[in-house]
Design a protein around this motif. Structure first.
Motif, PDB file in Angstrom:
ATOM      1  N   PHE A 213       0.828  -1.209   0.000  1.00 31.11           N
ATOM      2  CA  PHE A 213       0.000   0.000   0.000  1.00 31.11           C
ATOM      3  C   PHE A 213       0.861   1.256   0.000  1.00 31.11           C
ATOM      4  O   PHE A 213       0.620   2.198  -0.757  1.00 31.11           O
ATOM      5  N   THR A 214       1.878   1.236   0.829  1.00 32.73           N
ATOM      6  CA  THR A 214       2.715   2.437   0.941  1.00 32.73           C
ATOM      7  C   THR A 214       3.654   2.582  -0.240  1.00 32.73           C
ATOM      8  O   THR A 214       4.328   3.592  -0.373  1.00 32.73           O
ATOM      9  N   ARG A 215       3.697   1.549  -1.069  1.00 33.34           N
ATOM     10  CA  ARG A 215       4.617   1.627  -2.211  1.00 33.34           C
ATOM     11  C   ARG A 215       3.916   1.782  -3.543  1.00 33.34           C
ATOM     12  O   ARG A 215       4.523   1.641  -4.594  1.00 33.34           O
ATOM     13  N   VAL A 216       2.647   2.047  -3.487  1.00 32.74           N
ATOM     14  CA  VAL A 216       1.931   2.289  -4.730  1.00 32.74           C
ATOM     15  C   VAL A 216       2.521   3.535  -5.383  1.00 32.74           C
ATOM     16  O   VAL A 216       2.921   4.472  -4.698  1.00 32.74           O
ATOM     17  N   ARG A 217       2.571   3.515  -6.692  1.00 35.77           N
ATOM     18  CA  ARG A 217       3.155   4.652  -7.392  1.00 35.77           C
ATOM     19  C   ARG A 217       2.301   5.901  -7.212  1.00 35.77           C
ATOM     20  O   ARG A 217       1.076   5.837  -7.217  1.00 35.77           O
ATOM     21  N   GLY A 218       2.965   7.007  -7.033  1.00 35.72           N
ATOM     22  CA  GLY A 218       2.225   8.251  -6.908  1.00 35.72           C
ATOM     23  C   GLY A 218       1.950   8.635  -5.472  1.00 35.72           C
ATOM     24  O   GLY A 218       1.160   9.519  -5.206  1.00 35.72           O
ATOM     25  N   VAL A 219       2.634   7.961  -4.557  1.00 37.93           N
ATOM     26  CA  VAL A 219       2.465   8.312  -3.148  1.00 37.93           C
ATOM     27  C   VAL A 219       3.459   9.407  -2.789  1.00 37.93           C
ATOM     28  O   VAL A 219       4.655   9.256  -2.961  1.00 37.93           O
ATOM     29  N   LYS A 220       2.918  10.487  -2.289  1.00 34.87           N
ATOM     30  CA  LYS A 220       3.791  11.616  -1.979  1.00 34.87           C
ATOM     31  C   LYS A 220       4.313  11.533  -0.551  1.00 34.87           C
ATOM     32  O   LYS A 220       5.471  11.787  -0.296  1.00 34.87           O
ATOM     33  N   GLN A 221       3.424  11.181   0.339  1.00 34.22           N
ATOM     34  CA  GLN A 221       3.797  11.248   1.742  1.00 34.22           C
ATOM     35  C   GLN A 221       3.064  10.178   2.538  1.00 34.22           C
ATOM     36  O   GLN A 221       1.857   9.983   2.375  1.00 34.22           O
ATOM     37  N   ILE A 222       3.794   9.490   3.389  1.00 27.01           N
ATOM     38  CA  ILE A 222       3.163   8.494   4.247  1.00 27.01           C
ATOM     39  C   ILE A 222       2.845   9.147   5.575  1.00 27.01           C
ATOM     40  O   ILE A 222       3.730   9.591   6.299  1.00 27.01           O
ATOM     41  N   LEU A 223       1.567   9.217   5.877  1.00 24.15           N
ATOM     42  CA  LEU A 223       1.147   9.931   7.080  1.00 24.15           C
ATOM     43  C   LEU A 223       1.216   9.036   8.298  1.00 24.15           C
ATOM     44  O   LEU A 223       1.510   9.494   9.397  1.00 24.15           O
ATOM     45  N   ALA A 224       0.917   7.785   8.102  1.00 21.49           N
ATOM     46  CA  ALA A 224       0.952   6.850   9.215  1.00 21.49           C
ATOM     47  C   ALA A 224       1.141   5.437   8.673  1.00 21.49           C
ATOM     48  O   ALA A 224       0.656   5.111   7.590  1.00 21.49           O
ATOM     49  N   LYS A 225       1.852   4.640   9.431  1.00 21.13           N
ATOM     50  CA  LYS A 225       2.065   3.283   8.965  1.00 21.13           C
ATOM     51  C   LYS A 225       2.208   2.353  10.161  1.00 21.13           C
ATOM     52  O   LYS A 225       3.215   2.387  10.872  1.00 21.13           O
TER      53      LYS A 225
END
Length: 246
Positions: A213-225
DNA sequence: GGACTTGT
DNA sequence: GGTTCGAC
DNA sequence: GTCGAACCGTACAAGTCC
Protein backbone atom coordinates in the motif's frame (compact mmCIF):
# COMPACT_ATOMS: atom_id res chain seq x y z
CA UNK A 1 -5.10 4.16 -19.44
CA UNK A 2 -2.03 6.26 -18.78
CA UNK A 3 -3.15 9.22 -20.82
CA UNK A 4 -4.25 11.41 -17.96
CA UNK A 5 -1.19 10.62 -15.91
CA UNK A 6 1.12 11.58 -18.72
CA UNK A 7 -0.72 14.75 -19.56
CA UNK A 8 -0.58 15.68 -15.90
CA UNK A 9 3.17 15.11 -15.88
CA UNK A 10 3.63 17.18 -19.02
CA UNK A 11 1.69 20.00 -17.49
CA UNK A 12 3.75 19.80 -14.38
CA UNK A 13 6.94 19.87 -16.41
CA UNK A 14 5.62 22.97 -18.11
CA UNK A 15 5.01 24.58 -14.72
CA UNK A 16 8.50 23.74 -13.55
CA UNK A 17 10.08 25.08 -16.70
CA UNK A 18 8.03 28.22 -16.39
CA UNK A 19 9.17 28.86 -12.85
CA UNK A 20 12.72 28.27 -13.95
CA UNK A 21 12.28 30.77 -16.74
CA UNK A 22 12.94 28.31 -19.51
CA UNK A 23 12.23 28.93 -23.18
CA UNK A 24 8.55 29.88 -23.48
CA UNK A 25 8.16 27.85 -26.63
CA UNK A 26 9.45 24.79 -24.93
CA UNK A 27 6.91 25.36 -22.19
CA UNK A 28 4.13 25.69 -24.70
CA UNK A 29 5.23 22.54 -26.41
CA UNK A 30 4.64 20.54 -23.24
CA UNK A 31 1.31 22.24 -22.62
CA UNK A 32 0.15 21.62 -26.12
CA UNK A 33 1.14 17.99 -26.04
CA UNK A 34 -0.59 17.59 -22.67
CA UNK A 35 -3.78 19.07 -23.98
CA UNK A 36 -3.80 16.94 -27.09
CA UNK A 37 -3.14 13.82 -25.08
CA UNK A 38 -6.05 14.62 -22.82
CA UNK A 39 -8.37 14.73 -25.75
CA UNK A 40 -7.28 11.36 -27.07
CA UNK A 41 -9.87 8.63 -27.12
CA UNK A 42 -7.38 5.87 -27.67
CA UNK A 43 -4.93 4.58 -25.13
CA UNK A 44 -1.40 5.94 -25.39
CA UNK A 45 -0.07 2.46 -24.85
CA UNK A 46 -1.46 1.32 -28.15
CA UNK A 47 0.01 4.37 -29.84
CA UNK A 48 3.35 3.39 -28.35
CA UNK A 49 3.10 -0.19 -29.49
CA UNK A 50 2.42 0.80 -33.03
CA UNK A 51 5.15 3.46 -33.02
CA UNK A 52 2.43 5.96 -33.78
CA UNK A 53 3.08 8.42 -30.97
CA UNK A 54 4.34 11.07 -33.34
CA UNK A 55 1.03 11.12 -35.09
CA UNK A 56 -0.26 12.98 -32.09
CA UNK A 57 -0.11 16.70 -32.77
CA UNK A 58 2.60 18.34 -30.74
CA UNK A 59 4.43 15.11 -30.07
CA UNK A 60 7.78 14.88 -31.76
CA UNK A 61 10.80 12.70 -31.24
CA UNK A 62 11.59 13.85 -27.74
CA UNK A 63 8.14 13.71 -26.24
CA UNK A 64 7.44 10.42 -27.97
CA UNK A 65 10.45 8.96 -26.21
CA UNK A 66 9.29 10.30 -22.88
CA UNK A 67 5.86 8.79 -23.36
CA UNK A 68 7.41 5.52 -24.35
CA UNK A 69 9.57 5.62 -21.27
CA UNK A 70 6.55 6.14 -19.09
CA UNK A 71 4.59 3.36 -20.70
CA UNK A 72 7.49 0.96 -20.21
CA UNK A 73 8.85 1.95 -16.82
CA UNK A 74 6.02 3.89 -15.27
CA UNK A 75 8.19 6.91 -14.85
CA UNK A 76 10.16 9.54 -16.69
CA UNK A 77 13.68 10.19 -15.51
CA UNK A 78 13.93 13.66 -16.89
CA UNK A 79 10.75 14.52 -15.06
CA UNK A 80 12.06 13.29 -11.73
CA UNK A 81 15.27 15.16 -12.24
CA UNK A 82 13.38 18.32 -13.08
CA UNK A 83 11.19 17.89 -10.06
CA UNK A 84 14.21 17.61 -7.82
CA UNK A 85 15.56 20.87 -9.09
CA UNK A 86 12.74 22.62 -7.30
CA UNK A 87 11.76 22.33 -3.64
CA UNK A 88 8.81 19.99 -3.26
CA UNK A 89 5.74 22.02 -2.44
CA UNK A 90 6.73 25.02 -4.45
CA UNK A 91 4.57 23.82 -7.30
CA UNK A 92 1.59 23.79 -4.99
CA UNK A 93 1.78 27.55 -4.87
CA UNK A 94 0.54 27.55 -8.44
CA UNK A 95 -2.71 26.04 -7.26
CA UNK A 96 -3.49 29.28 -5.53
CA UNK A 97 -5.52 31.59 -7.73
CA UNK A 98 -3.65 34.85 -8.41
CA UNK A 99 -0.34 33.07 -8.04
CA UNK A 100 1.32 32.10 -11.24
CA UNK A 101 4.86 31.07 -12.02
CA UNK A 102 6.27 34.58 -11.77
CA UNK A 103 4.88 35.19 -8.34
CA UNK A 104 5.83 31.72 -7.14
CA UNK A 105 9.39 32.31 -8.25
CA UNK A 106 9.41 35.75 -6.70
CA UNK A 107 8.23 34.39 -3.36
CA UNK A 108 10.81 31.69 -3.45
CA UNK A 109 13.69 33.91 -4.46
CA UNK A 110 12.98 36.71 -2.07
CA UNK A 111 11.51 34.94 0.93
CA UNK A 112 12.53 31.32 0.46
CA UNK A 113 8.87 30.43 0.42
CA UNK A 114 8.59 26.91 -0.86
CA UNK A 115 5.18 25.73 0.21
CA UNK A 116 1.74 26.99 1.02
CA UNK A 117 2.52 26.57 4.71
CA UNK A 118 5.55 28.81 4.29
CA UNK A 119 3.42 31.34 2.53
CA UNK A 120 0.85 31.36 5.31
CA UNK A 121 3.57 31.90 7.88
CA UNK A 122 4.99 34.77 5.89
CA UNK A 123 1.59 36.37 5.65
CA UNK A 124 0.98 36.04 9.37
CA UNK A 125 4.27 37.64 10.22
CA UNK A 126 3.75 40.42 7.72
CA UNK A 127 6.78 39.47 5.71
CA UNK A 128 4.99 39.62 2.43
CA UNK A 129 4.44 43.31 2.13
CA UNK A 130 7.45 45.27 1.11
CA UNK A 131 8.59 42.64 -1.31
CA UNK A 132 8.90 44.04 -4.75
CA UNK A 133 5.61 43.88 -6.57
CA UNK A 134 3.54 42.88 -3.57
CA UNK A 135 1.54 45.27 -1.48
CA UNK A 136 -1.49 45.03 0.73
CA UNK A 137 -3.94 44.52 -2.06
CA UNK A 138 -2.00 41.62 -3.44
CA UNK A 139 -1.59 40.06 -0.04
CA UNK A 140 -5.34 40.18 0.45
CA UNK A 141 -5.89 38.49 -2.85
CA UNK A 142 -3.43 35.77 -1.96
CA UNK A 143 -5.17 35.17 1.35
CA UNK A 144 -8.49 34.86 -0.44
CA UNK A 145 -6.90 32.53 -2.93
CA UNK A 146 -5.60 30.25 -0.22
CA UNK A 147 -8.99 30.09 1.44
CA UNK A 148 -10.62 29.26 -1.83
CA UNK A 149 -8.11 26.55 -2.49
CA UNK A 150 -8.57 24.98 0.91
CA UNK A 151 -12.29 24.90 0.62
CA UNK A 152 -12.12 23.29 -2.75
CA UNK A 153 -9.31 20.92 -1.97
CA UNK A 154 -10.85 19.46 1.11
CA UNK A 155 -13.36 17.69 -0.98
CA UNK A 156 -13.11 16.40 -4.47
CA UNK A 157 -15.69 15.24 -6.86
CA UNK A 158 -16.42 11.59 -6.99
CA UNK A 159 -14.91 11.08 -10.40
CA UNK A 160 -11.50 12.21 -9.22
CA UNK A 161 -11.67 10.02 -6.17
CA UNK A 162 -12.64 7.09 -8.34
CA UNK A 163 -9.62 7.37 -10.56
CA UNK A 164 -7.26 7.52 -7.62
CA UNK A 165 -9.04 4.71 -5.88
CA UNK A 166 -8.85 2.44 -8.89
CA UNK A 167 -5.09 2.79 -8.93
CA UNK A 168 -4.90 1.38 -5.44
CA UNK A 169 -7.44 -1.26 -6.20
CA UNK A 170 -5.34 -2.40 -9.11
CA UNK A 171 -2.09 -2.37 -7.16
CA UNK A 172 -3.37 -4.17 -4.11
CA UNK A 173 -5.59 -6.54 -6.00
CA UNK A 174 -2.55 -8.10 -7.61
CA UNK A 175 -1.22 -9.35 -4.29
CA UNK A 176 -1.73 -13.07 -3.77
CA UNK A 177 -2.30 -12.55 -0.02
CA UNK A 178 -5.32 -10.39 -0.59
CA UNK A 179 -8.57 -12.21 -0.12
CA UNK A 180 -10.99 -9.39 -0.43
CA UNK A 181 -10.78 -5.71 -1.07
CA UNK A 182 -13.40 -3.02 -0.98
CA UNK A 183 -13.95 0.64 -0.32
CA UNK A 184 -15.57 2.14 2.72
CA UNK A 185 -16.68 5.58 3.76
CA UNK A 186 -17.99 8.22 1.49
CA UNK A 187 -16.55 6.70 -1.64
CA UNK A 188 -18.52 3.54 -1.04
CA UNK A 189 -21.61 5.53 -0.32
CA UNK A 190 -21.14 7.25 -3.65
CA UNK A 191 -21.58 10.66 -2.20
CA UNK A 192 -21.10 13.52 -4.55
CA UNK A 193 -17.91 14.60 -2.94
CA UNK A 194 -15.44 12.78 -0.77
CA UNK A 195 -12.72 13.97 1.55
CA UNK A 196 -10.58 10.89 1.46
CA UNK A 197 -10.54 7.33 0.28
CA UNK A 198 -11.00 4.42 2.62
CA UNK A 199 -9.83 1.03 1.56
CA UNK A 200 -10.65 -2.11 3.43
CA UNK A 201 -8.58 -5.18 2.72
CA UNK A 202 -9.01 -8.67 3.95
CA UNK A 203 -5.77 -10.61 4.15
CA UNK A 204 -3.95 -13.18 6.22
CA UNK A 205 -0.76 -11.18 5.98
CA UNK A 206 -1.57 -7.57 6.82
CA UNK A 207 2.09 -6.51 6.88
CA UNK A 208 2.54 -7.39 3.25
CA UNK A 209 -0.54 -5.50 2.26
CA UNK A 210 0.54 -2.43 4.20
CA UNK A 211 3.95 -2.63 2.59
CA UNK A 212 2.44 -2.73 -0.86
CA UNK A 213 0.00 0.00 0.00
CA UNK A 214 2.71 2.44 0.94
CA UNK A 215 4.62 1.63 -2.21
CA UNK A 216 1.93 2.29 -4.73
CA UNK A 217 3.15 4.65 -7.39
CA UNK A 218 2.22 8.25 -6.91
CA UNK A 219 2.47 8.31 -3.15
CA UNK A 220 3.79 11.62 -1.98
CA UNK A 221 3.80 11.25 1.74
CA UNK A 222 3.16 8.49 4.25
CA UNK A 223 1.15 9.93 7.08
CA UNK A 224 0.95 6.85 9.22
CA UNK A 225 2.06 3.28 8.97
CA UNK A 226 1.24 0.61 11.49
CA UNK A 227 0.88 -3.17 11.32
CA UNK A 228 -2.69 -3.15 10.09
CA UNK A 229 -3.44 0.45 9.28
CA UNK A 230 -1.82 3.09 7.18
CA UNK A 231 -2.70 6.36 5.59
CA UNK A 232 -0.93 8.40 3.01
CA UNK A 233 -1.20 11.30 0.66
CA UNK A 234 -0.91 10.91 -3.09
CA UNK A 235 0.61 13.21 -5.63
CA UNK A 236 -2.87 14.46 -6.35
CA UNK A 237 -3.13 15.49 -2.72
CA UNK A 238 -5.70 12.90 -1.93
CA UNK A 239 -5.60 11.18 1.41
CA UNK A 240 -6.00 7.44 1.30
CA UNK A 241 -6.54 5.26 4.33
CA UNK A 242 -6.05 1.54 4.35
CA UNK A 243 -7.17 -0.98 6.95
CA UNK A 244 -6.34 -4.61 6.84
CA UNK A 245 -8.40 -7.22 8.60
CA UNK A 246 -7.84 -10.98 8.76
C1' DG B 1 -0.42 56.50 -18.05
C1' DG B 2 2.60 52.37 -18.74
C1' DA B 3 4.41 47.81 -17.44
C1' DC B 4 3.48 43.49 -15.76
C1' DT B 5 0.97 39.21 -14.21
C1' DT B 6 -2.88 36.20 -14.24
C1' DG B 7 -6.65 34.12 -16.41
C1' DT B 8 -9.82 33.27 -20.24
C1' DG C 1 10.13 21.20 -27.85
C1' DG C 2 7.51 20.85 -32.48
C1' DT C 3 6.70 22.11 -37.18
C1' DT C 4 7.28 24.03 -41.52
C1' DC C 5 9.94 25.13 -45.41
C1' DG C 6 13.76 25.92 -48.44
C1' DA C 7 18.43 24.48 -49.69
C1' DC C 8 21.28 20.90 -50.81
C1' DG D 1 16.22 12.38 -46.84
C1' DT D 2 18.18 15.51 -43.95
C1' DC D 3 20.04 19.68 -42.20
C1' DG D 4 19.18 24.24 -40.32
C1' DA D 5 16.63 28.32 -39.63
C1' DA D 6 12.64 30.63 -38.47
C1' DC D 7 8.62 30.60 -36.32
C1' DC D 8 5.29 29.05 -33.01
C1' DG D 9 -2.35 30.90 -30.90
C1' DT D 10 -4.19 35.43 -30.72
C1' DA D 11 -6.07 38.86 -28.15
C1' DC D 12 -7.68 40.77 -24.29
C1' DA D 13 -9.68 42.03 -19.80
C1' DA D 14 -8.86 42.99 -15.26
C1' DG D 15 -6.17 44.01 -11.50
C1' DT D 16 -2.05 45.75 -9.28
C1' DC D 17 2.11 48.09 -8.99
C1' DC D 18 5.20 51.84 -10.29
Amino acid sequence: MKNLEISRIFREIADILEIKGDNPFRIRAYQRAAQNIEGLTEDLESYAEGERLREIPGVGEDLANKIKEFVQTGDIKAYQKLKKSLPPGLLNLLDIPTIGPKTAKLLYDKLKIKSIADLERAIRSNKLKGIFGIKEKTVENIIKGIELLKRGKERMILAEADSVASKFLQALGKLPQVKKICFAGSLRRQKETVRDIDILVSSSQPQKVIEAFTRVRGVKQILAKGPTKSSLRTDEDVQVDCRVVP
